[in-house]
Design a protein around this motif. Structure first.
Motif, mmCIF file in Angstrom:
data_model
loop_
_atom_site.group_PDB
_atom_site.id
_atom_site.type_symbol
_atom_site.label_atom_id
_atom_site.label_comp_id
_atom_site.label_asym_id
_atom_site.label_seq_id
_atom_site.Cartn_x
_atom_site.Cartn_y
_atom_site.Cartn_z
ATOM 1 N N UNK A 162 69.394 55.979 22.920
ATOM 2 C CA UNK A 162 70.236 54.780 22.915
ATOM 3 C C UNK A 162 69.909 53.941 24.152
ATOM 4 N N UNK A 163 69.844 52.642 23.949
ATOM 5 C CA UNK A 163 69.530 51.753 25.055
ATOM 6 C C UNK A 163 70.731 51.649 25.994
ATOM 7 N N UNK A 164 70.449 51.586 27.296
ATOM 8 C CA UNK A 164 71.529 51.422 28.263
ATOM 9 C C UNK A 164 72.256 50.107 27.991
ATOM 10 N N UNK A 165 73.560 50.127 28.068
ATOM 11 C CA UNK A 165 74.338 48.915 27.820
ATOM 12 C C UNK A 165 74.972 48.920 26.433
ATOM 13 N N UNK A 166 74.375 49.671 25.508
ATOM 14 C CA UNK A 166 74.886 49.671 24.128
ATOM 15 C C UNK A 166 76.256 50.350 24.050
ATOM 16 N N UNK A 167 76.432 51.439 24.795
ATOM 17 C CA UNK A 167 77.708 52.153 24.763
ATOM 18 C C UNK A 167 78.844 51.199 25.152
#
Lengths: 360, 360
Positions: free
Chosen positions: A217-222
């Motif tokens: 998962x790309x950082x920031x998506x959460x």
């Protein structure tokens, strides 16, 4: 439509479609003869004709200049209809069970009287060799259900193009009375931001072992998610899923608040066993109520529309620059000088801009 | 310099400066007569003369076209020197104790034989009526210490301009042998991304009560941090700080991994009582070692340089468009039509682009 004129309308119960198999056959025969006009497409979409809707989406996906003109006319006409819907975004790593979840969730929506449409954004499909929905065995029930509409990703294009086509496909589906519109994407690239910028509510699907699958998962998506959904919370994985839920809940508490006033939630679900879907639907309804009451809903829709206007402008300005023959020939030299620290980023930028800009 | 030629050099021990008070006075008298040439500035910077360094930073901050030409020559000359340093970014909400922390941290660095430089980015200073370092009572010891260099934010400019000037000031400070270069910003706007894009290591200062003060922090900033630093961890707040540390550590575990291979850390510190600083310095050294060994360090420096080249180009292309008189006159009409859902984002974009672009 960008504004929500009727506060309840995003969750309204759509009427059933009226098409019959024989009507379908007649339509099909007609399409084989000639392409439908913009007016025919519009009337077909308004009559909730899934075949003409498909044709219309093919039109907005077309690269031909003459098709582009027709597509623009059709989109403008659809916008005049001011139909509203609920737009849901769903992302997650490959293998998290997005398709199975959507298959179950969509069937629950149909049982409640809704007519869901599922669109996919997958700019990586060409790279990985298969689009999200390309596999015919996925979402079989929804794909063939008369009250649903499933449209795979337009393959093999840059993200900007795919995003634009998806956004236009949303308008077409809304005009055909579909709601919710579910936009699916794989949470591994740039496409989550694009999806987040065109939906009202954004869900991130996760596996039961908290943290384990986040490598992809790309950082920031959460932090973009309105709901973290721990999927596959069934059988032996249920206990792990429950622990993950608590861990995510604690973690989210430590991250900055959303502008919407919404506190992101964590839910358990099993797409496979159709469990936990009602609770998720309640969360989504709570979100709609909160943001419609505090006016964030319509404000966000307006901001999204302006965002896409700016995005289109800026993408075109950059494309024009980066594809300029003089820039393309001189770019590698400046790029390498800048990366090696031999010249400053700013001087290289100025020299490259001189190639394109005239004196004002 | 963008590349790190010598792996140990970012942490090297700098020599003391050689200037004497009488030399300083002579210089000062000369400046009052005339502006120093590019060559004089360069030689002064290389001689670690803080006064000429200040003059050079004033030059790169200048808006005058003739100064801009000199500034570019100076920056290019500095880049040829290929001096390296460690670049640290520090952000956090107002009131979290950034200045007090930097004051203590800087003094520890001086005791270790380093010569730290502190630069500030604060594009909000005009809005809030005071720049980060504008208050003369802050960082008093560092400001007057001969082994340190403190430079307040250039006030009253757009972020793009401030960021560019700060990046150029980094090169100047490095050429003058300062290291680490500490870039401070308030974590409430867009400036953290700019700072993150020009440093090697990024720290977020937080208050002892986990979550309480995050309302002011922009979403996404937590995930950019290489180190979360719970400041004011002293006296009665120590227990709360310890709990927060554990909570943040658990939370970070649930967020995606960094490209650097580094696992973000959480540390306690008291800027006021100069506690926990050694441990933080060790964390930073661990990070340097890890990323220099896995080559992320130099790769990131190269990427940052290219990032700023692209940023400069793209900002200028957008400025040219948005400030175009025809665009400015027609923008409000299209904007409101798009926000109200009367026309599509894409049609409005195309019509506005037509005003500026010629046929190719």
């Amino acid at each position: 439509m960008e504004n929500n004129k009727d506060k309840k309308s995003a969750l309204h119960i759509a009427k059933g479609i009226t098409e019959t198999p024989s009507f379908k056959k007649k339509q099909l025969a007609r399409f084989k003869r000639r392409k439908p006009s913009v007016e025919e497409l519009l009337q077909g979409i308004l009559a909730q004709d899934r075949l003409l809707l498909s044709q219309a989406i093919t039109l907005v996906e077309s690269q031909k200049a003459s098709d582009r003109i027709k597509a623009d006319q059709l989109i403008e006409a659809c916008l005049q209809q001011q139909k509203s819907s609920l737009r849901l975004g769903i992302t997650g790593s490959p293998g998290v069970g997005k398709s199975t979840f959507i298959e179950s969730f969509g069937q629950m929506l149909i049982q409640k009287g809704f007519r869901p449409a599922i669109l996919a954004i997958d700019p990586s499909s060409q790279r990985t060799g298969g689009s999200i929905l390309g596999d015919k065995t996925r979402m079989q029930t929804l794909s063939s259900h008369p009250q649903a509409f499933v449209r795979p990703s337009p393959a093999g294009d840059a993200l900007g193009g795919v995003a634009r086509k998806t956004r236009e496909a949303i308008f077409l589906c809304e005009t055909a009375g579909f709601s919710p519109i579910i936009i699916e994407t794989v949470g591994v690239g740039q496409s989550e931001l694009a999806v987040h910028s065109m939906v009202d509510f954004f869900m991130l699907l996760l596996l039961p072992n908290a943290g384990d699958e986040l490598q992809g998962i790309k950082r920031g998506v959460v932090e973009m998610a309105d709901l973290l959904l721990v999927n596959k919370a069934d059988g032996e994985a249920l206990q792990a899923a429950k622990r993950s839920k608590q861990q995510y809940r604690n973690a989210l508490h430590l991250f900055p608040a959303q502008k919407s006033g919404w506190t992101p939630k964590v839910s358990l679900a099993s797409g496979l066993h159709a469990q936990g879907l009602e609770a998720i639907w309640e969360q989504i309804q709570d979100y709609c109520q909160l943001t419609q009451n505090n006016n964030y809903w319509s404000q966000r829709r307006a901001e999204q529309a302006e965002y896409w206007m700016r995005q289109s402008i800026e993408q075109e300005l950059l494309r024009h620059f980066y594809e300029h023959p003089k820039v393309q020939s001189q770019w590698p030299g400046w790029q390498s000088a800048v990366r090696n620290g031999q010249t400053s980023s700013f001087r290289a930028a100025r020299e490259l801009l001189k190639l394109v800009q005239k004196e004002d």
